[in-house]
Structures are given as C-alpha cells and as structure tokens.
Design an enzyme around this catalytic site. Sequence first.
Site, mmCIF file in Angstrom:
data_model
loop_
_atom_site.group_PDB
_atom_site.id
_atom_site.type_symbol
_atom_site.label_atom_id
_atom_site.label_comp_id
_atom_site.label_asym_id
_atom_site.label_seq_id
_atom_site.Cartn_x
_atom_site.Cartn_y
_atom_site.Cartn_z
ATOM 1 N N GLY A 1 44.021 27.823 42.546
ATOM 2 C CA GLY A 1 43.763 27.755 41.111
ATOM 3 C C GLY A 1 44.748 26.966 40.271
ATOM 4 N N LYS B 1 47.269 38.056 31.424
ATOM 5 C CA LYS B 1 46.516 39.216 30.912
ATOM 6 C C LYS B 1 47.477 40.395 30.806
ATOM 7 C CE LYS B 1 41.982 38.013 32.930
ATOM 8 N NZ LYS B 1 40.998 38.310 33.993
ATOM 9 N N ARG C 1 36.022 25.246 39.033
ATOM 10 C CA ARG C 1 37.447 24.926 38.843
ATOM 11 C C ARG C 1 37.632 23.604 38.093
ATOM 12 N NH1 ARG C 1 40.488 28.391 42.131
ATOM 13 N NH2 ARG C 1 39.561 28.922 44.120
ATOM 14 N N ASP D 1 47.852 29.893 37.907
ATOM 15 C CA ASP D 1 46.790 29.684 36.910
ATOM 16 C C ASP D 1 46.707 30.876 35.963
ATOM 17 O OD1 ASP D 1 45.859 31.412 38.897
ATOM 18 O OD2 ASP D 1 43.948 30.388 39.196
ATOM 19 N N VAL E 1 37.564 34.641 32.991
ATOM 20 C CA VAL E 1 37.498 33.242 32.532
ATOM 21 C C VAL E 1 37.346 32.290 33.721
ATOM 22 C CG1 VAL E 1 38.682 33.404 30.302
ATOM 23 C CG2 VAL E 1 40.039 33.281 32.387
ATOM 24 N N ASP F 1 47.292 38.405 36.507
ATOM 25 C CA ASP F 1 46.364 39.488 36.182
ATOM 26 C C ASP F 1 47.092 40.816 36.411
ATOM 27 O OD1 ASP F 1 43.534 40.182 35.614
ATOM 28 O OD2 ASP F 1 43.479 40.893 37.664
HETATM 29 P P1 IMP Z 1 46.946 39.193 40.469
HETATM 30 O O1 IMP Z 1 47.655 39.178 41.802
HETATM 31 O O2 IMP Z 1 46.203 40.480 40.245
HETATM 32 O O3 IMP Z 1 47.870 38.877 39.302
HETATM 33 O O4 IMP Z 1 45.800 38.121 40.550
HETATM 34 C C1 IMP Z 1 45.983 36.789 40.266
HETATM 35 C C2 IMP Z 1 44.787 36.011 40.765
HETATM 36 O O5 IMP Z 1 43.549 36.657 40.429
HETATM 37 C C3 IMP Z 1 44.711 34.647 40.097
HETATM 38 O O6 IMP Z 1 45.495 33.686 40.764
HETATM 39 C C4 IMP Z 1 43.224 34.352 40.168
HETATM 40 O O7 IMP Z 1 42.894 33.761 41.409
HETATM 41 C C5 IMP Z 1 42.559 35.706 40.093
HETATM 42 N N1 IMP Z 1 42.034 35.992 38.723
HETATM 43 C C6 IMP Z 1 42.456 36.966 37.899
HETATM 44 N N2 IMP Z 1 41.774 36.946 36.723
HETATM 45 C C7 IMP Z 1 40.892 35.908 36.824
HETATM 46 C C8 IMP Z 1 39.917 35.347 35.910
HETATM 47 O O8 IMP Z 1 39.697 35.789 34.767
HETATM 48 N N3 IMP Z 1 39.218 34.257 36.367
HETATM 49 C C9 IMP Z 1 39.417 33.725 37.609
HETATM 50 N N4 IMP Z 1 40.329 34.209 38.474
HETATM 51 C C10 IMP Z 1 41.065 35.292 38.091
#
Ligand code: IMP
Length: 180
Positions: A48, A135, A170, A104, A158, A107
């Site tokens: 991403g 987020k 993408r 990118d 998103v 979350d």
């Molecule tokens: P984390 O490890 O929970 O912080 O997840 C991060 C990953 O989740 C990012 O690199 C994205 O690949 C994916 N992700 C989280 N939210 C979104 C979104 O709103 N759209 C697309 N991918 C997301």
Amino acid sequence: MRTIDEQGYHFEEWLTPEAIAKDVQQVADIISADYKEKEPLFVVVLNGAFVFASDLLRALKDVRCEVTFIRVSSYYGMRTTGQLQFIVPLQQVVENRDVVIVEDIVDTGLTIHQLKAHLRGLGASSVKVATMLFKPEKLEYDDAKPDYIGHEISEEFVIGYGLDFDGFERNLDAIYKVKE
Ligand code: IMP
C-alpha cells in the site's frame, strides 16, 4: 464529486489529488527539518505505501537518504497470528541507522508495533513512522502512534492512493471513502 463503485460498495472522493499533495508536502517539510543532519533509511511497507512513499521521498529537501522495501503480514485469513510474516524480507542492514517506516495507513497499529520491535531488535538507532493516514480511534498499540501523519480519519474504510479493496483501486489518484 467523483465516485467509484467496487464490489457492490459506493465510494465518494474524500481527499483530492491537490489536498493529498498539500498533506504530503507538509509531512516532507517536517521530515526534511528533522533529518537534515542524518542519513535516514526509509523502509516502505508494501504494497500500500508505494504511492505515498514515491511522492514523499521526492518532496524531501536536502535529505541524503536510502530507501528499501518490506512486505509483512500479521494476519492469516481474518485472524492475527501475533507474529510478523515476512513475505518480502528486509534486504538492508539497519544496524546503527535512523529508520523511518513509511506506511499507507495505521489502523490498529499491530503491523507498526511489531515492525518497530523487529527493527529495534536488528539494532536500528531510531525508528520513526510516517503514514499518509491514521485512524486514532482504532489504535490499540501506544507505541504505534505515527510520528508523521498526512491526515487523520475516523473509522471509515478508504481506497485509492495505494490503499486497496481486495487488491483493486490502489491506482486511484484520490482517496475515496465508502458510503453506507
Ligand atoms: P494495522 O496493522 O491494523 O494498523 O493495519 C494496517 C493495514 O491495514 C494497512 O497497511 C492497510 O493494508 C490495512 N487497512 C486498514 N484500514 C484500511 C482502509 O481503510 N483501507 C484499506 N486498507 C486498510
């Protein structure tokens, strides 16, 4: 307003290419000031972050730097394994380097939490995080709070500017939010 329909979901343009460019330049200016006297190694998290990284690195001013790529997954299907899987492992020595992870979106922060621990374990002098989107309401790991943020967003899903929906979209030049 531009819209996209993908797999039965309706998305509306949220950040235009011009708004994104402004956010990216702001982040680049702060990183340029912070790393002027250093030679950082940017670790771009695939897939991403490739779009954001490409714009961000070209917007830096007077920063002598290197860039490398990594692809990781903490998930097996819908479940976290709690352990990073290196799909594309790190190719560069990070010992004694000032590392900036480029993401990118942050979350829950699980990916960054684990990646930071991994890079520190390999002897990086410092590890910071630059992300296009954050987020904050979903963050579960304190140490994963990004140091450089393009734009904050609430819990909506998103796509575009590197962010995918099942691998697609993408390549959109703007960021689109899902509409219920
Ligand atoms: P984390 O490890 O929970 O912080 O997840 C991060 C990953 O989740 C990012 O690199 C994205 O690949 C994916 N992700 C989280 N939210 C979104 C979104 O709103 N759209 C697309 N991918 C997301």
